[in-house]
Design an enzyme around this catalytic site. Structure first.
Site, PDB file in Angstrom:
ATOM      1  N   CYS A   1       0.813  -1.226   0.000  1.00  0.00           N
ATOM      2  CA  CYS A   1       0.000   0.000   0.000  1.00  0.00           C
ATOM      3  C   CYS A   1       0.843   1.271   0.000  1.00  0.00           C
ATOM      4  O   CYS A   1       0.851   2.029  -0.970  1.00  0.00           O
ATOM      5  CB  CYS A   1      -0.890   0.026   1.243  1.00  0.00           C
ATOM      6  SG  CYS A   1      -2.040  -1.312   1.358  1.00  0.00           S
TER       7      CYS A   1
HETATM    8  N1  SAJ Z   1       6.980   2.193   8.431  1.00  0.00           N
HETATM    9  C1  SAJ Z   1       7.980   3.078   8.823  1.00  0.00           C
HETATM   10  N2  SAJ Z   1       7.702   4.007   9.782  1.00  0.00           N
HETATM   11  C2  SAJ Z   1       6.474   4.089  10.355  1.00  0.00           C
HETATM   12  C3  SAJ Z   1       5.472   3.190   9.938  1.00  0.00           C
HETATM   13  C4  SAJ Z   1       5.742   2.246   8.978  1.00  0.00           C
HETATM   14  O1  SAJ Z   1       9.102   3.030   8.325  1.00  0.00           O
HETATM   15  O2  SAJ Z   1       6.290   4.936  11.240  1.00  0.00           O
HETATM   16  C5  SAJ Z   1       7.261   1.213   7.377  1.00  0.00           C
HETATM   17  C6  SAJ Z   1       7.023  -0.224   7.807  1.00  0.00           C
HETATM   18  O3  SAJ Z   1       8.190  -0.818   8.329  1.00  0.00           O
HETATM   19  C7  SAJ Z   1       6.619  -0.890   6.489  1.00  0.00           C
HETATM   20  C8  SAJ Z   1       5.931   0.228   5.718  1.00  0.00           C
HETATM   21  O4  SAJ Z   1       6.349   1.456   6.325  1.00  0.00           O
HETATM   22  O5  SAJ Z   1       7.730  -1.336   5.765  1.00  0.00           O
HETATM   23  C9  SAJ Z   1       4.418   0.147   5.726  1.00  0.00           C
HETATM   24  O6  SAJ Z   1       4.071  -0.010   7.069  1.00  0.00           O
HETATM   25  P1  SAJ Z   1       2.514   0.093   7.531  1.00  0.00           P
HETATM   26  O7  SAJ Z   1       2.479  -0.010   9.013  1.00  0.00           O
HETATM   27  O8  SAJ Z   1       1.898   1.274   6.898  1.00  0.00           O
HETATM   28  O9  SAJ Z   1       1.910  -1.275   6.996  1.00  0.00           O
HETATM   29  P2  SAJ Z   1       0.980  -1.606   5.773  1.00  0.00           P
HETATM   30  O10 SAJ Z   1       1.683  -1.499   4.497  1.00  0.00           O
HETATM   31  O11 SAJ Z   1       0.363  -2.910   6.107  1.00  0.00           O
HETATM   32  O12 SAJ Z   1      -0.113  -0.463   5.777  1.00  0.00           O
HETATM   33  C10 SAJ Z   1      -1.408  -0.742   6.197  1.00  0.00           C
HETATM   34  C11 SAJ Z   1      -2.225   0.257   5.475  1.00  0.00           C
HETATM   35  N3  SAJ Z   1      -3.604  -0.158   5.480  1.00  0.00           N
HETATM   36  C12 SAJ Z   1      -4.313  -0.032   4.338  1.00  0.00           C
HETATM   37  O13 SAJ Z   1      -3.854   0.425   3.323  1.00  0.00           O
HETATM   38  C13 SAJ Z   1      -5.688  -0.497   4.379  1.00  0.00           C
HETATM   39  C14 SAJ Z   1      -2.098   1.628   6.100  1.00  0.00           C
HETATM   40  O14 SAJ Z   1      -3.151   2.478   5.611  1.00  0.00           O
HETATM   41  C15 SAJ Z   1      -2.178   1.593   7.589  1.00  0.00           C
HETATM   42  O15 SAJ Z   1      -1.971   2.902   8.105  1.00  0.00           O
HETATM   43  C16 SAJ Z   1      -1.109   0.671   8.112  1.00  0.00           C
HETATM   44  O16 SAJ Z   1      -1.433  -0.639   7.612  1.00  0.00           O
HETATM   45  C17 SAJ Z   1      -1.053   0.655   9.632  1.00  0.00           C
HETATM   46  O17 SAJ Z   1      -1.461   1.664  10.251  1.00  0.00           O
HETATM   47  O18 SAJ Z   1      -0.546  -0.332  10.171  1.00  0.00           O
END
Ligand code: SAJ
Length: 451
Positions: free
Chosen positions: A287
């Site tokens: 995403c």
């Molecule tokens: N990450 C960082 N710093 C942060 C948060 C995440 O480097 O502060 C990195 C993570 O390690 C990862 C990537 O970003 O590699 C994405 O992390 P994520 O927590 O956003 O995980 P996703 O990809 O599963 O995102 C989902 C998304 N949900 C949908 O699209 C429906 C996102 O909108 C959510 O905000 C996210 O989960 C969430 O909050 O966990």
């Protein structure tokens, strides 16, 4: 009495009156539903629809996955699925003819980007053509896949029109962007609020009533399908730019000798107008690193250049290489070259405690380490079949350095005495998930991202 959606937003009827109105015209009886694409989005949705009493078909091209699902097991390691899939009568199939029986079809196929970060809408187009070829008159077609504003009006609806099918007459078309968050213990398909947009007020109401029958959370009716498409892109671009913000700060604070994590924690004491994000070895997943490109590319065709979104993508895409540069600098401090040094790469998945390689920064780190001549031994307890080492000990044995590339709980509790016994001299903590003081107490050099 005017139906709820015809009233100005502020004067809409309470939901119980709407239900009475709708029950007079069409009760919330069970629907026959086909979910197209049984991945981390479609499969939970299909199970939830079945749990709520609808008749559900799951359509997928992967026969092995179909067989596993029809045996009552989940091909995806998600608590909601492992707990519920065996309880429902979900008919998984590769035969699109089931669509001919369905009141509702829901497209949940991937929307990846290609190597040039250009959106690939191929799967959405193919799924749309399958629906068209097997359409039941009056069917409600819902797209859940993440798409940029304009896709329903400019790509999906024209495919129906080419087949002589008119929206609002032969079928209804709505967009309800998926919001599945893999590995989240709290938020899942049952309780995440949703937004919906449609071409017609009837399509909007049909879709909203259906989702209100499936999901125990508010369903917001958007002004148009284009606004609904924009919501998901905006919420994920918001996250990408905020991560880029702290990643750039991390690079700056590395030079200023400031601990970025401590500063973010300090800023988080402000009870309003601050939302913490944390720097890391990069941004992976299906995403966050993908969705902004959908808006960047679509806006470009309308003459707008999203400079800010592009800069954020550039910053986040630079973090894997930056992580390897930090390793090089830190190895230099103990007079070790990159070339020929064995490095234990802990973590392959893009996210903590899940098994998912999509756009994973770890894969980019491996490439950069290889370019420097490092000998890389990978270990991910969630992806053993993709790991070079079978155990953590095997990965550490003979290695001079560790790069933490995923914040799995097993790595957050890494036994540092064991690391030292294995001769580890340097740890680069790509998730800032280890205690610097504890690492340095063992005579191991520590470097985090921005700390
Ligand atoms: N990450 C960082 N710093 C942060 C948060 C995440 O480097 O502060 C990195 C993570 O390690 C990862 C990537 O970003 O590699 C994405 O992390 P994520 O927590 O956003 O995980 P996703 O990809 O599963 O995102 C989902 C998304 N949900 C949908 O699209 C429906 C996102 O909108 C959510 O905000 C996210 O989960 C969430 O909050 O966990």
């Amino acid at each position: 009495m005017l139906p709820r959606f015809a009233l100005p937003y502020k004067r809409r009827l309470p939901k119980f009156l709407v239900n009475i109105f709708c029950m007079q015209s069409k009760g919330p009886e069970a629907k026959t539903v086909c979910v197209i694409g049984l991945g981390y989005v479609g499969l939970p949705l299909a199970v939830q629809c079945a749990l709520k009493g609808h008749v559900v078909y799951g359509l997928d091209s992967d026969q092995a996955k179909i067989d596993v699902i029809n045996s009552g097991k989940s091909p995806i390691d998600e608590e909601f699925l492992t707990e519920n899939l065996g309880k429902v009568k979900l008919q998984a199939t590769s035969n699109p003819a089931v669509l001919k029986e369905c009141d509702i079809s829901i497209i949940c196929v991937p929307t990846p980007v290609d190597e040039n970060f250009y959106p690939d809408l191929g799967p959405v187009k193919e799924a749309t053509k399958t629906v068209i070829a097997n359409l039941k008159k009056g069917q409600l077609v819902v797209v859940e896949s993440t798409i940029n504003p304009g896709v329903c009006e400019e790509i999906v609806e024209p495919l129906f029109k080419e087949a002589g099918l008119a929206v609002g007459q032969d079928y209804e078309l709505a967009h309800c962007p998926e919001r599945i968050n893999p590995g989240d213990p709290k938020w899942n398909v049952t309780n995440i609020p949703r937004v919906i947009g449609s071409f017609t007020s009837r399509g909007l109401e049909e879709a909203a009533l259906f989702y209100e029958s499936v999901i125990d959370a508010p369903i917001m009716r958007m002004k148009s399908i284009r606004e609904a498409e924009a919501v998901k892109i905006v919420e994920n671009s918001f996250r990408d730019v905020n991560i880029a913000f702290v990643n750039e700060l991390a690079k700056s604070f590395d030079k200023l000798g400031i601990d970025i994590v401590d500063v973010i924690r300090g800023a988080s004491t402000k009870p309003f107008a601050f939302m913490p994000h944390f720097p890391s070895r990069g941004v992976g997943g299906h995403c966050i690193p993908v969705d902004p490109y959908y808006l960047i590319e679509r806006a470009k065709t309308s003459g707008f250049d999203h400079e800010f979104l592009k800069i954020a993508r550039k910053v986040n895409n630079s973090m894997p290489e930056y992580t390897v540069e930090l390793l090089q600098d830190t190895l230099n401090k103990v007079k070790l070259p990159m070339n020929g040094t064995r490095v234990a790469l802990l973590g392959l998945s893009y996210k903590d405690n899940v098994a998912d390689l999509r756009e994973s920064p770890a894969l980019k780190i491996i490439k950069h380490l290889g370019r420097h001549g490092c000998e890389v031994i990978t270990f991910d307890p969630y992806l053993l079949e993709k790991s070079a080492a079978r155990t953590l000990d095997e990965a550490l044995s003979g290695s001079a350095a560790i790069v933490v590339a995923t914040g799995h709980k097993q790595f957050r509790t890494l036994d540092l005495d064991t690391a030292r016994k294995h001769g580890i001299k340097v740890i680069v903590d790509g998730l800032n998930c280890l205690d610097r003081a504890e690492v340095e107490k063992r005579g191991i050099l520590y470097k985090g991202i921005g700390r």
